[in-house]
Design an enzyme around this catalytic site. Structure first.
Site, short mmCIF file in Angstrom:
data_model
loop_
_atom_site.label_atom_id
_atom_site.label_comp_id
_atom_site.label_asym_id
_atom_site.label_seq_id
_atom_site.Cartn_x
_atom_site.Cartn_y
_atom_site.Cartn_z
N LYS A 165 57.97 25.72 9.75
CA LYS A 165 59.38 25.93 10.12
C LYS A 165 59.54 27.27 10.84
O LYS A 165 59.21 28.31 10.28
CB LYS A 165 60.26 25.97 8.86
CG LYS A 165 61.75 26.11 9.18
CD LYS A 165 62.58 26.47 7.97
CE LYS A 165 62.84 27.94 7.85
NZ LYS A 165 63.69 28.48 8.92
N GLU A 238 53.61 38.25 4.90
CA GLU A 238 53.52 39.31 5.92
C GLU A 238 54.95 39.79 6.14
O GLU A 238 55.76 39.08 6.75
CB GLU A 238 52.95 38.76 7.22
CG GLU A 238 51.53 38.24 7.09
CD GLU A 238 51.15 37.38 8.28
OE1 GLU A 238 50.36 36.44 8.11
OE2 GLU A 238 51.67 37.64 9.38
N CYS A 272 56.75 44.03 13.61
CA CYS A 272 56.60 44.58 12.25
C CYS A 272 55.81 45.88 12.24
O CYS A 272 56.14 46.80 11.51
CB CYS A 272 55.93 43.53 11.36
SG CYS A 272 54.40 42.89 12.05
N GLU A 369 63.73 49.99 7.83
CA GLU A 369 63.10 49.45 9.03
C GLU A 369 64.20 49.12 10.04
O GLU A 369 65.04 48.26 9.79
CB GLU A 369 62.35 48.15 8.68
CG GLU A 369 61.70 47.51 9.90
CD GLU A 369 61.06 46.16 9.60
OE1 GLU A 369 61.56 45.41 8.74
OE2 GLU A 369 60.05 45.85 10.24
P1 NAD Z 1 63.74 36.53 7.71
O1 NAD Z 1 63.07 36.87 6.45
O2 NAD Z 1 65.20 36.57 7.78
O3 NAD Z 1 63.32 35.07 8.20
C1 NAD Z 1 61.98 34.69 8.42
C2 NAD Z 1 61.86 33.19 8.21
O4 NAD Z 1 62.07 32.90 6.84
C3 NAD Z 1 62.88 32.34 8.96
O5 NAD Z 1 62.26 31.14 9.36
C4 NAD Z 1 63.95 32.07 7.90
O6 NAD Z 1 64.71 30.92 8.15
C5 NAD Z 1 63.11 31.94 6.66
N1 NAD Z 1 63.76 32.32 5.41
C6 NAD Z 1 64.77 33.20 5.20
N2 NAD Z 1 65.05 33.31 3.90
C7 NAD Z 1 64.17 32.49 3.25
C8 NAD Z 1 63.94 32.19 1.86
N3 NAD Z 1 64.67 32.76 0.90
N4 NAD Z 1 62.95 31.32 1.55
C9 NAD Z 1 62.18 30.77 2.52
N5 NAD Z 1 62.38 31.00 3.85
C10 NAD Z 1 63.36 31.86 4.21
O7 NAD Z 1 63.05 37.51 8.78
P2 NAD Z 1 63.39 37.65 10.32
O8 NAD Z 1 64.67 38.44 10.42
O9 NAD Z 1 63.25 36.35 11.01
O10 NAD Z 1 62.15 38.55 10.81
C11 NAD Z 1 62.18 39.92 10.85
C12 NAD Z 1 61.35 40.51 9.72
O11 NAD Z 1 60.04 39.96 9.74
C13 NAD Z 1 61.15 42.00 9.86
O12 NAD Z 1 61.31 42.63 8.62
C14 NAD Z 1 59.71 42.14 10.32
O13 NAD Z 1 59.13 43.38 10.01
C15 NAD Z 1 59.07 41.00 9.61
N6 NAD Z 1 57.82 40.62 10.27
C16 NAD Z 1 56.64 40.89 9.65
C17 NAD Z 1 55.43 40.58 10.27
C18 NAD Z 1 54.11 40.87 9.60
O14 NAD Z 1 53.11 40.33 10.05
N7 NAD Z 1 54.06 41.70 8.58
C19 NAD Z 1 55.43 39.97 11.52
C20 NAD Z 1 56.65 39.72 12.14
C21 NAD Z 1 57.84 40.04 11.49
#
Ligand code: NAD
Length: 466
Positions: A165, A238, A272, A369
């Site tokens: 997803k 991650e 990230c 962040e």
């Molecule tokens: P997010 O956590 O809001 O969403 C990420 C994904 O998770 C989306 O598909 C969302 O629909 C889903 N999601 C949200 N809540 C959920 C839950 N409770 N259970 C299961 N799925 C859920 O993050 P975002 O705003 O899309 O991404 C930004 C964040 O991601 C930043 O904090 C960034 O640092 C992090 N990030 C980390 C890495 C890494 O490799 N460490 C890489 C890219 C982004």
């Protein structure tokens, strides 16, 4: 409208949701909203496909090469969708798309991990790795195609099948990847479903998957871990980072500023593992502040389709509002605006490349962040102090040290509490290097051979000989 892919077939839905182009702020597409029974079908299809897919490693390697070729053949379409949904400049989007197939090929060609821990007249003890089953994979909006390849490549090579997803902000390129996968892989090996956070929760709580591979925010990561704990699914998280870059007093100004600035603004600061807090020694502070200001003012912010553009808009409205709020908060706390400092006029989620000086801990843009194009420069007096302040956070994704003396820098890099510590570079992520977050920045390991192992269950085969 693009369709979801379940059991190798395009699947339409009753409901749909809007997808906004961040460069215009307008709804420019729709995506299917997965219904609960469709998620059940996707899981069932992946479970059925697992029975055959797990059996033959050579067949998997061949199929993965076919997938890589199929993705390469559709680079143009994928790039177009990626620009439309993320606002990445064309060249950046093309680079992300171009990275997907090599990532798949790397895993297809990797030797299968196997260890012999004893081989003598009394016993043969082998450590083998077995597939886990169905993997629930959930990706964020900042790099949908890159994250797709990071997840599916080790998952498939590990002998698993996938239900994936993407973020509801950026579902389009991933939906197309679902179609591409269905053309070359057996039905059910990769299923793509789209929907909001609730769908993600349903995936992690679903009884079928044996592993969740999640990339996203720390808050959502916690919820994933809690859901997965109910039936002890394996989890790789991650999560977010607040990377420190420590510039030492002997660092080369031009090289250091050029590279640090480019990374801190890469993808509009929405990566990230890029520099998010830059520590500069007091004796060289003004020199660095000025050079960062020059770099920021020369960065062209604008239409992602224009080849002259160096930085596009932020990808989502909430992120645009968050970055605006963090910068306003820093300014009202006394930060000096060296460049940028505000949103740009016009439609879309454009924000000026921002450099802030005279800012320190206790201000949100340092403590949290920012995930946007606004970087704070922090002044320090001693290296010990810089290291202590760099580590004084719950984040621990990555960091870097900059110096003309490589050995000195490596020694300090080793003191950073983070999963990856770079010297004279930042955010370089080759497929063969393991990637993990310390502290709240993650759980488990992605990439490299360790990443493949994390998509398997270890089994010891102990043959007694005497
Ligand atoms: P997010 O956590 O809001 O969403 C990420 C994904 O998770 C989306 O598909 C969302 O629909 C889903 N999601 C949200 N809540 C959920 C839950 N409770 N259970 C299961 N799925 C859920 O993050 P975002 O705003 O899309 O991404 C930004 C964040 O991601 C930043 O904090 C960034 O640092 C992090 N990030 C980390 C890495 C890494 O490799 N460490 C890489 C890219 C982004």
């Amino acid at each position: 409208m693009l369709s979801m892919t379940i059991d190798g077939k395009p699947v339409d839905t009753i409901d749909a949701f809007d997808v906004v182009n961040p460069a215009t702020g307008q709804v420019e597409a729709q995506a299917p909203e997965c219904a609960p029974e469709q998620l059940d079908r996707a899981m069932a299809s992946a479970q059925t496909a697992f029975g055959e897919w797990r059996r033959d490693d050579d067949a998997r390697r061949t199929a993965m090469h076919a997938l890589a070729d199929a993705v390469d053949a559709r680079q143009g379409e994928l790039t177009e969708l990626l620009v439309q949904e993320t606002g990445k400049p064309l060249g950046v989007a093309a680079g992300e798309v171009a990275s997907a197939a090599p990532w798949i090929r790397y895993y297809a060609d990797l030797e299968w991990p196997r260890r012999v821990v004893q081989d003598d007249p009394s016993a043969l003890i082998e450590v083998e790795h077995r597939p886990l089953g169905v993997v629930a994979a959930i990706t964020p909006w900042n790099g949908p195609v890159g994250m797709w390849s990071w997840k599916i490549a080790p998952a498939l090579r590990g002998g698993n099948t996938v239900v994936l997803k993407p973020s509801p902000f950026t579902p389009l390129a991933t939906l197309l990847l679902g179609e591409i996968g269905a053309e070359v892989l057996p039905p059910g090996v990769i299923n793509v479903v789209t929907g909001g956070d609730e769908l993600g929760k349903a995936m992690t709580a679903h009884p079928t998957p044996r592993k969740v591979s999640f990339t996203g925010s720390i808050g959502a990561g916690r919820s994933v871990a809690v859901n997965a704990a109910q039936d002890l699914k394996r989890v790789t998280l991650e999560l977010g980072g607040n990377d420190a870059a420590i510039v030492l007093d002997d660092a080369d100004l031009e090289r250091t500023v050029g590279t640090l600035f480019a990374f801190s603004m890469f993808n509009c600061g929405q990566i990230c593992c890029i520099p998010k807090r830059i520590f500069v020694p007091s004796g060289r502070y003004e020199e660095f502040v000025e050079a960062f200001g020059v770099a920021a003012r020369s960065l062209v912010v604008g239409d992602p389709m224009d080849p002259a553009t160096g930085m596009g808009p932020l990808t989502t409205r909430p992120q645009y509002e968050r970055v605006s709020a963090l910068v306003d908060d820093a300014i009202s706390s006394g930060a000096r605006v060296v460049a940028g400092g505000k949103a740009l006029d016009g439609d879309g989620y454009f924000f000026g490349a921002t450099v802030l000086a005279d800012v320190a801990e206790g201000v949100r843009i340092v403590d949290e962040e920012q995930f946007g194009p606004a970087v704070p420069l922090l002044r320090y007096d001693t290296v010990e102090e810089a290291v202590q302040r760099a580590n004084a956070t719950c984040y621990g994704l990555s960091g870097s040290v900059w110096s003309a003396d490589e050995d000195r820098a490596r020694g300090i890099a080793g003191q950073l509490e983070c999963g990856t510590a770079w010297v004279n570079c930042h955010a370089l992520l080759p497929s063969h290097a393991p990637f993990s977050g310390a502290k709240h920045s993650g759980l488990g390991v992605a990439n490299g051979e360790d990443g493949l192992r994390s998509f398997t269950e270890q089994q010891v085969v102990h043959t007694a000989r005497a």
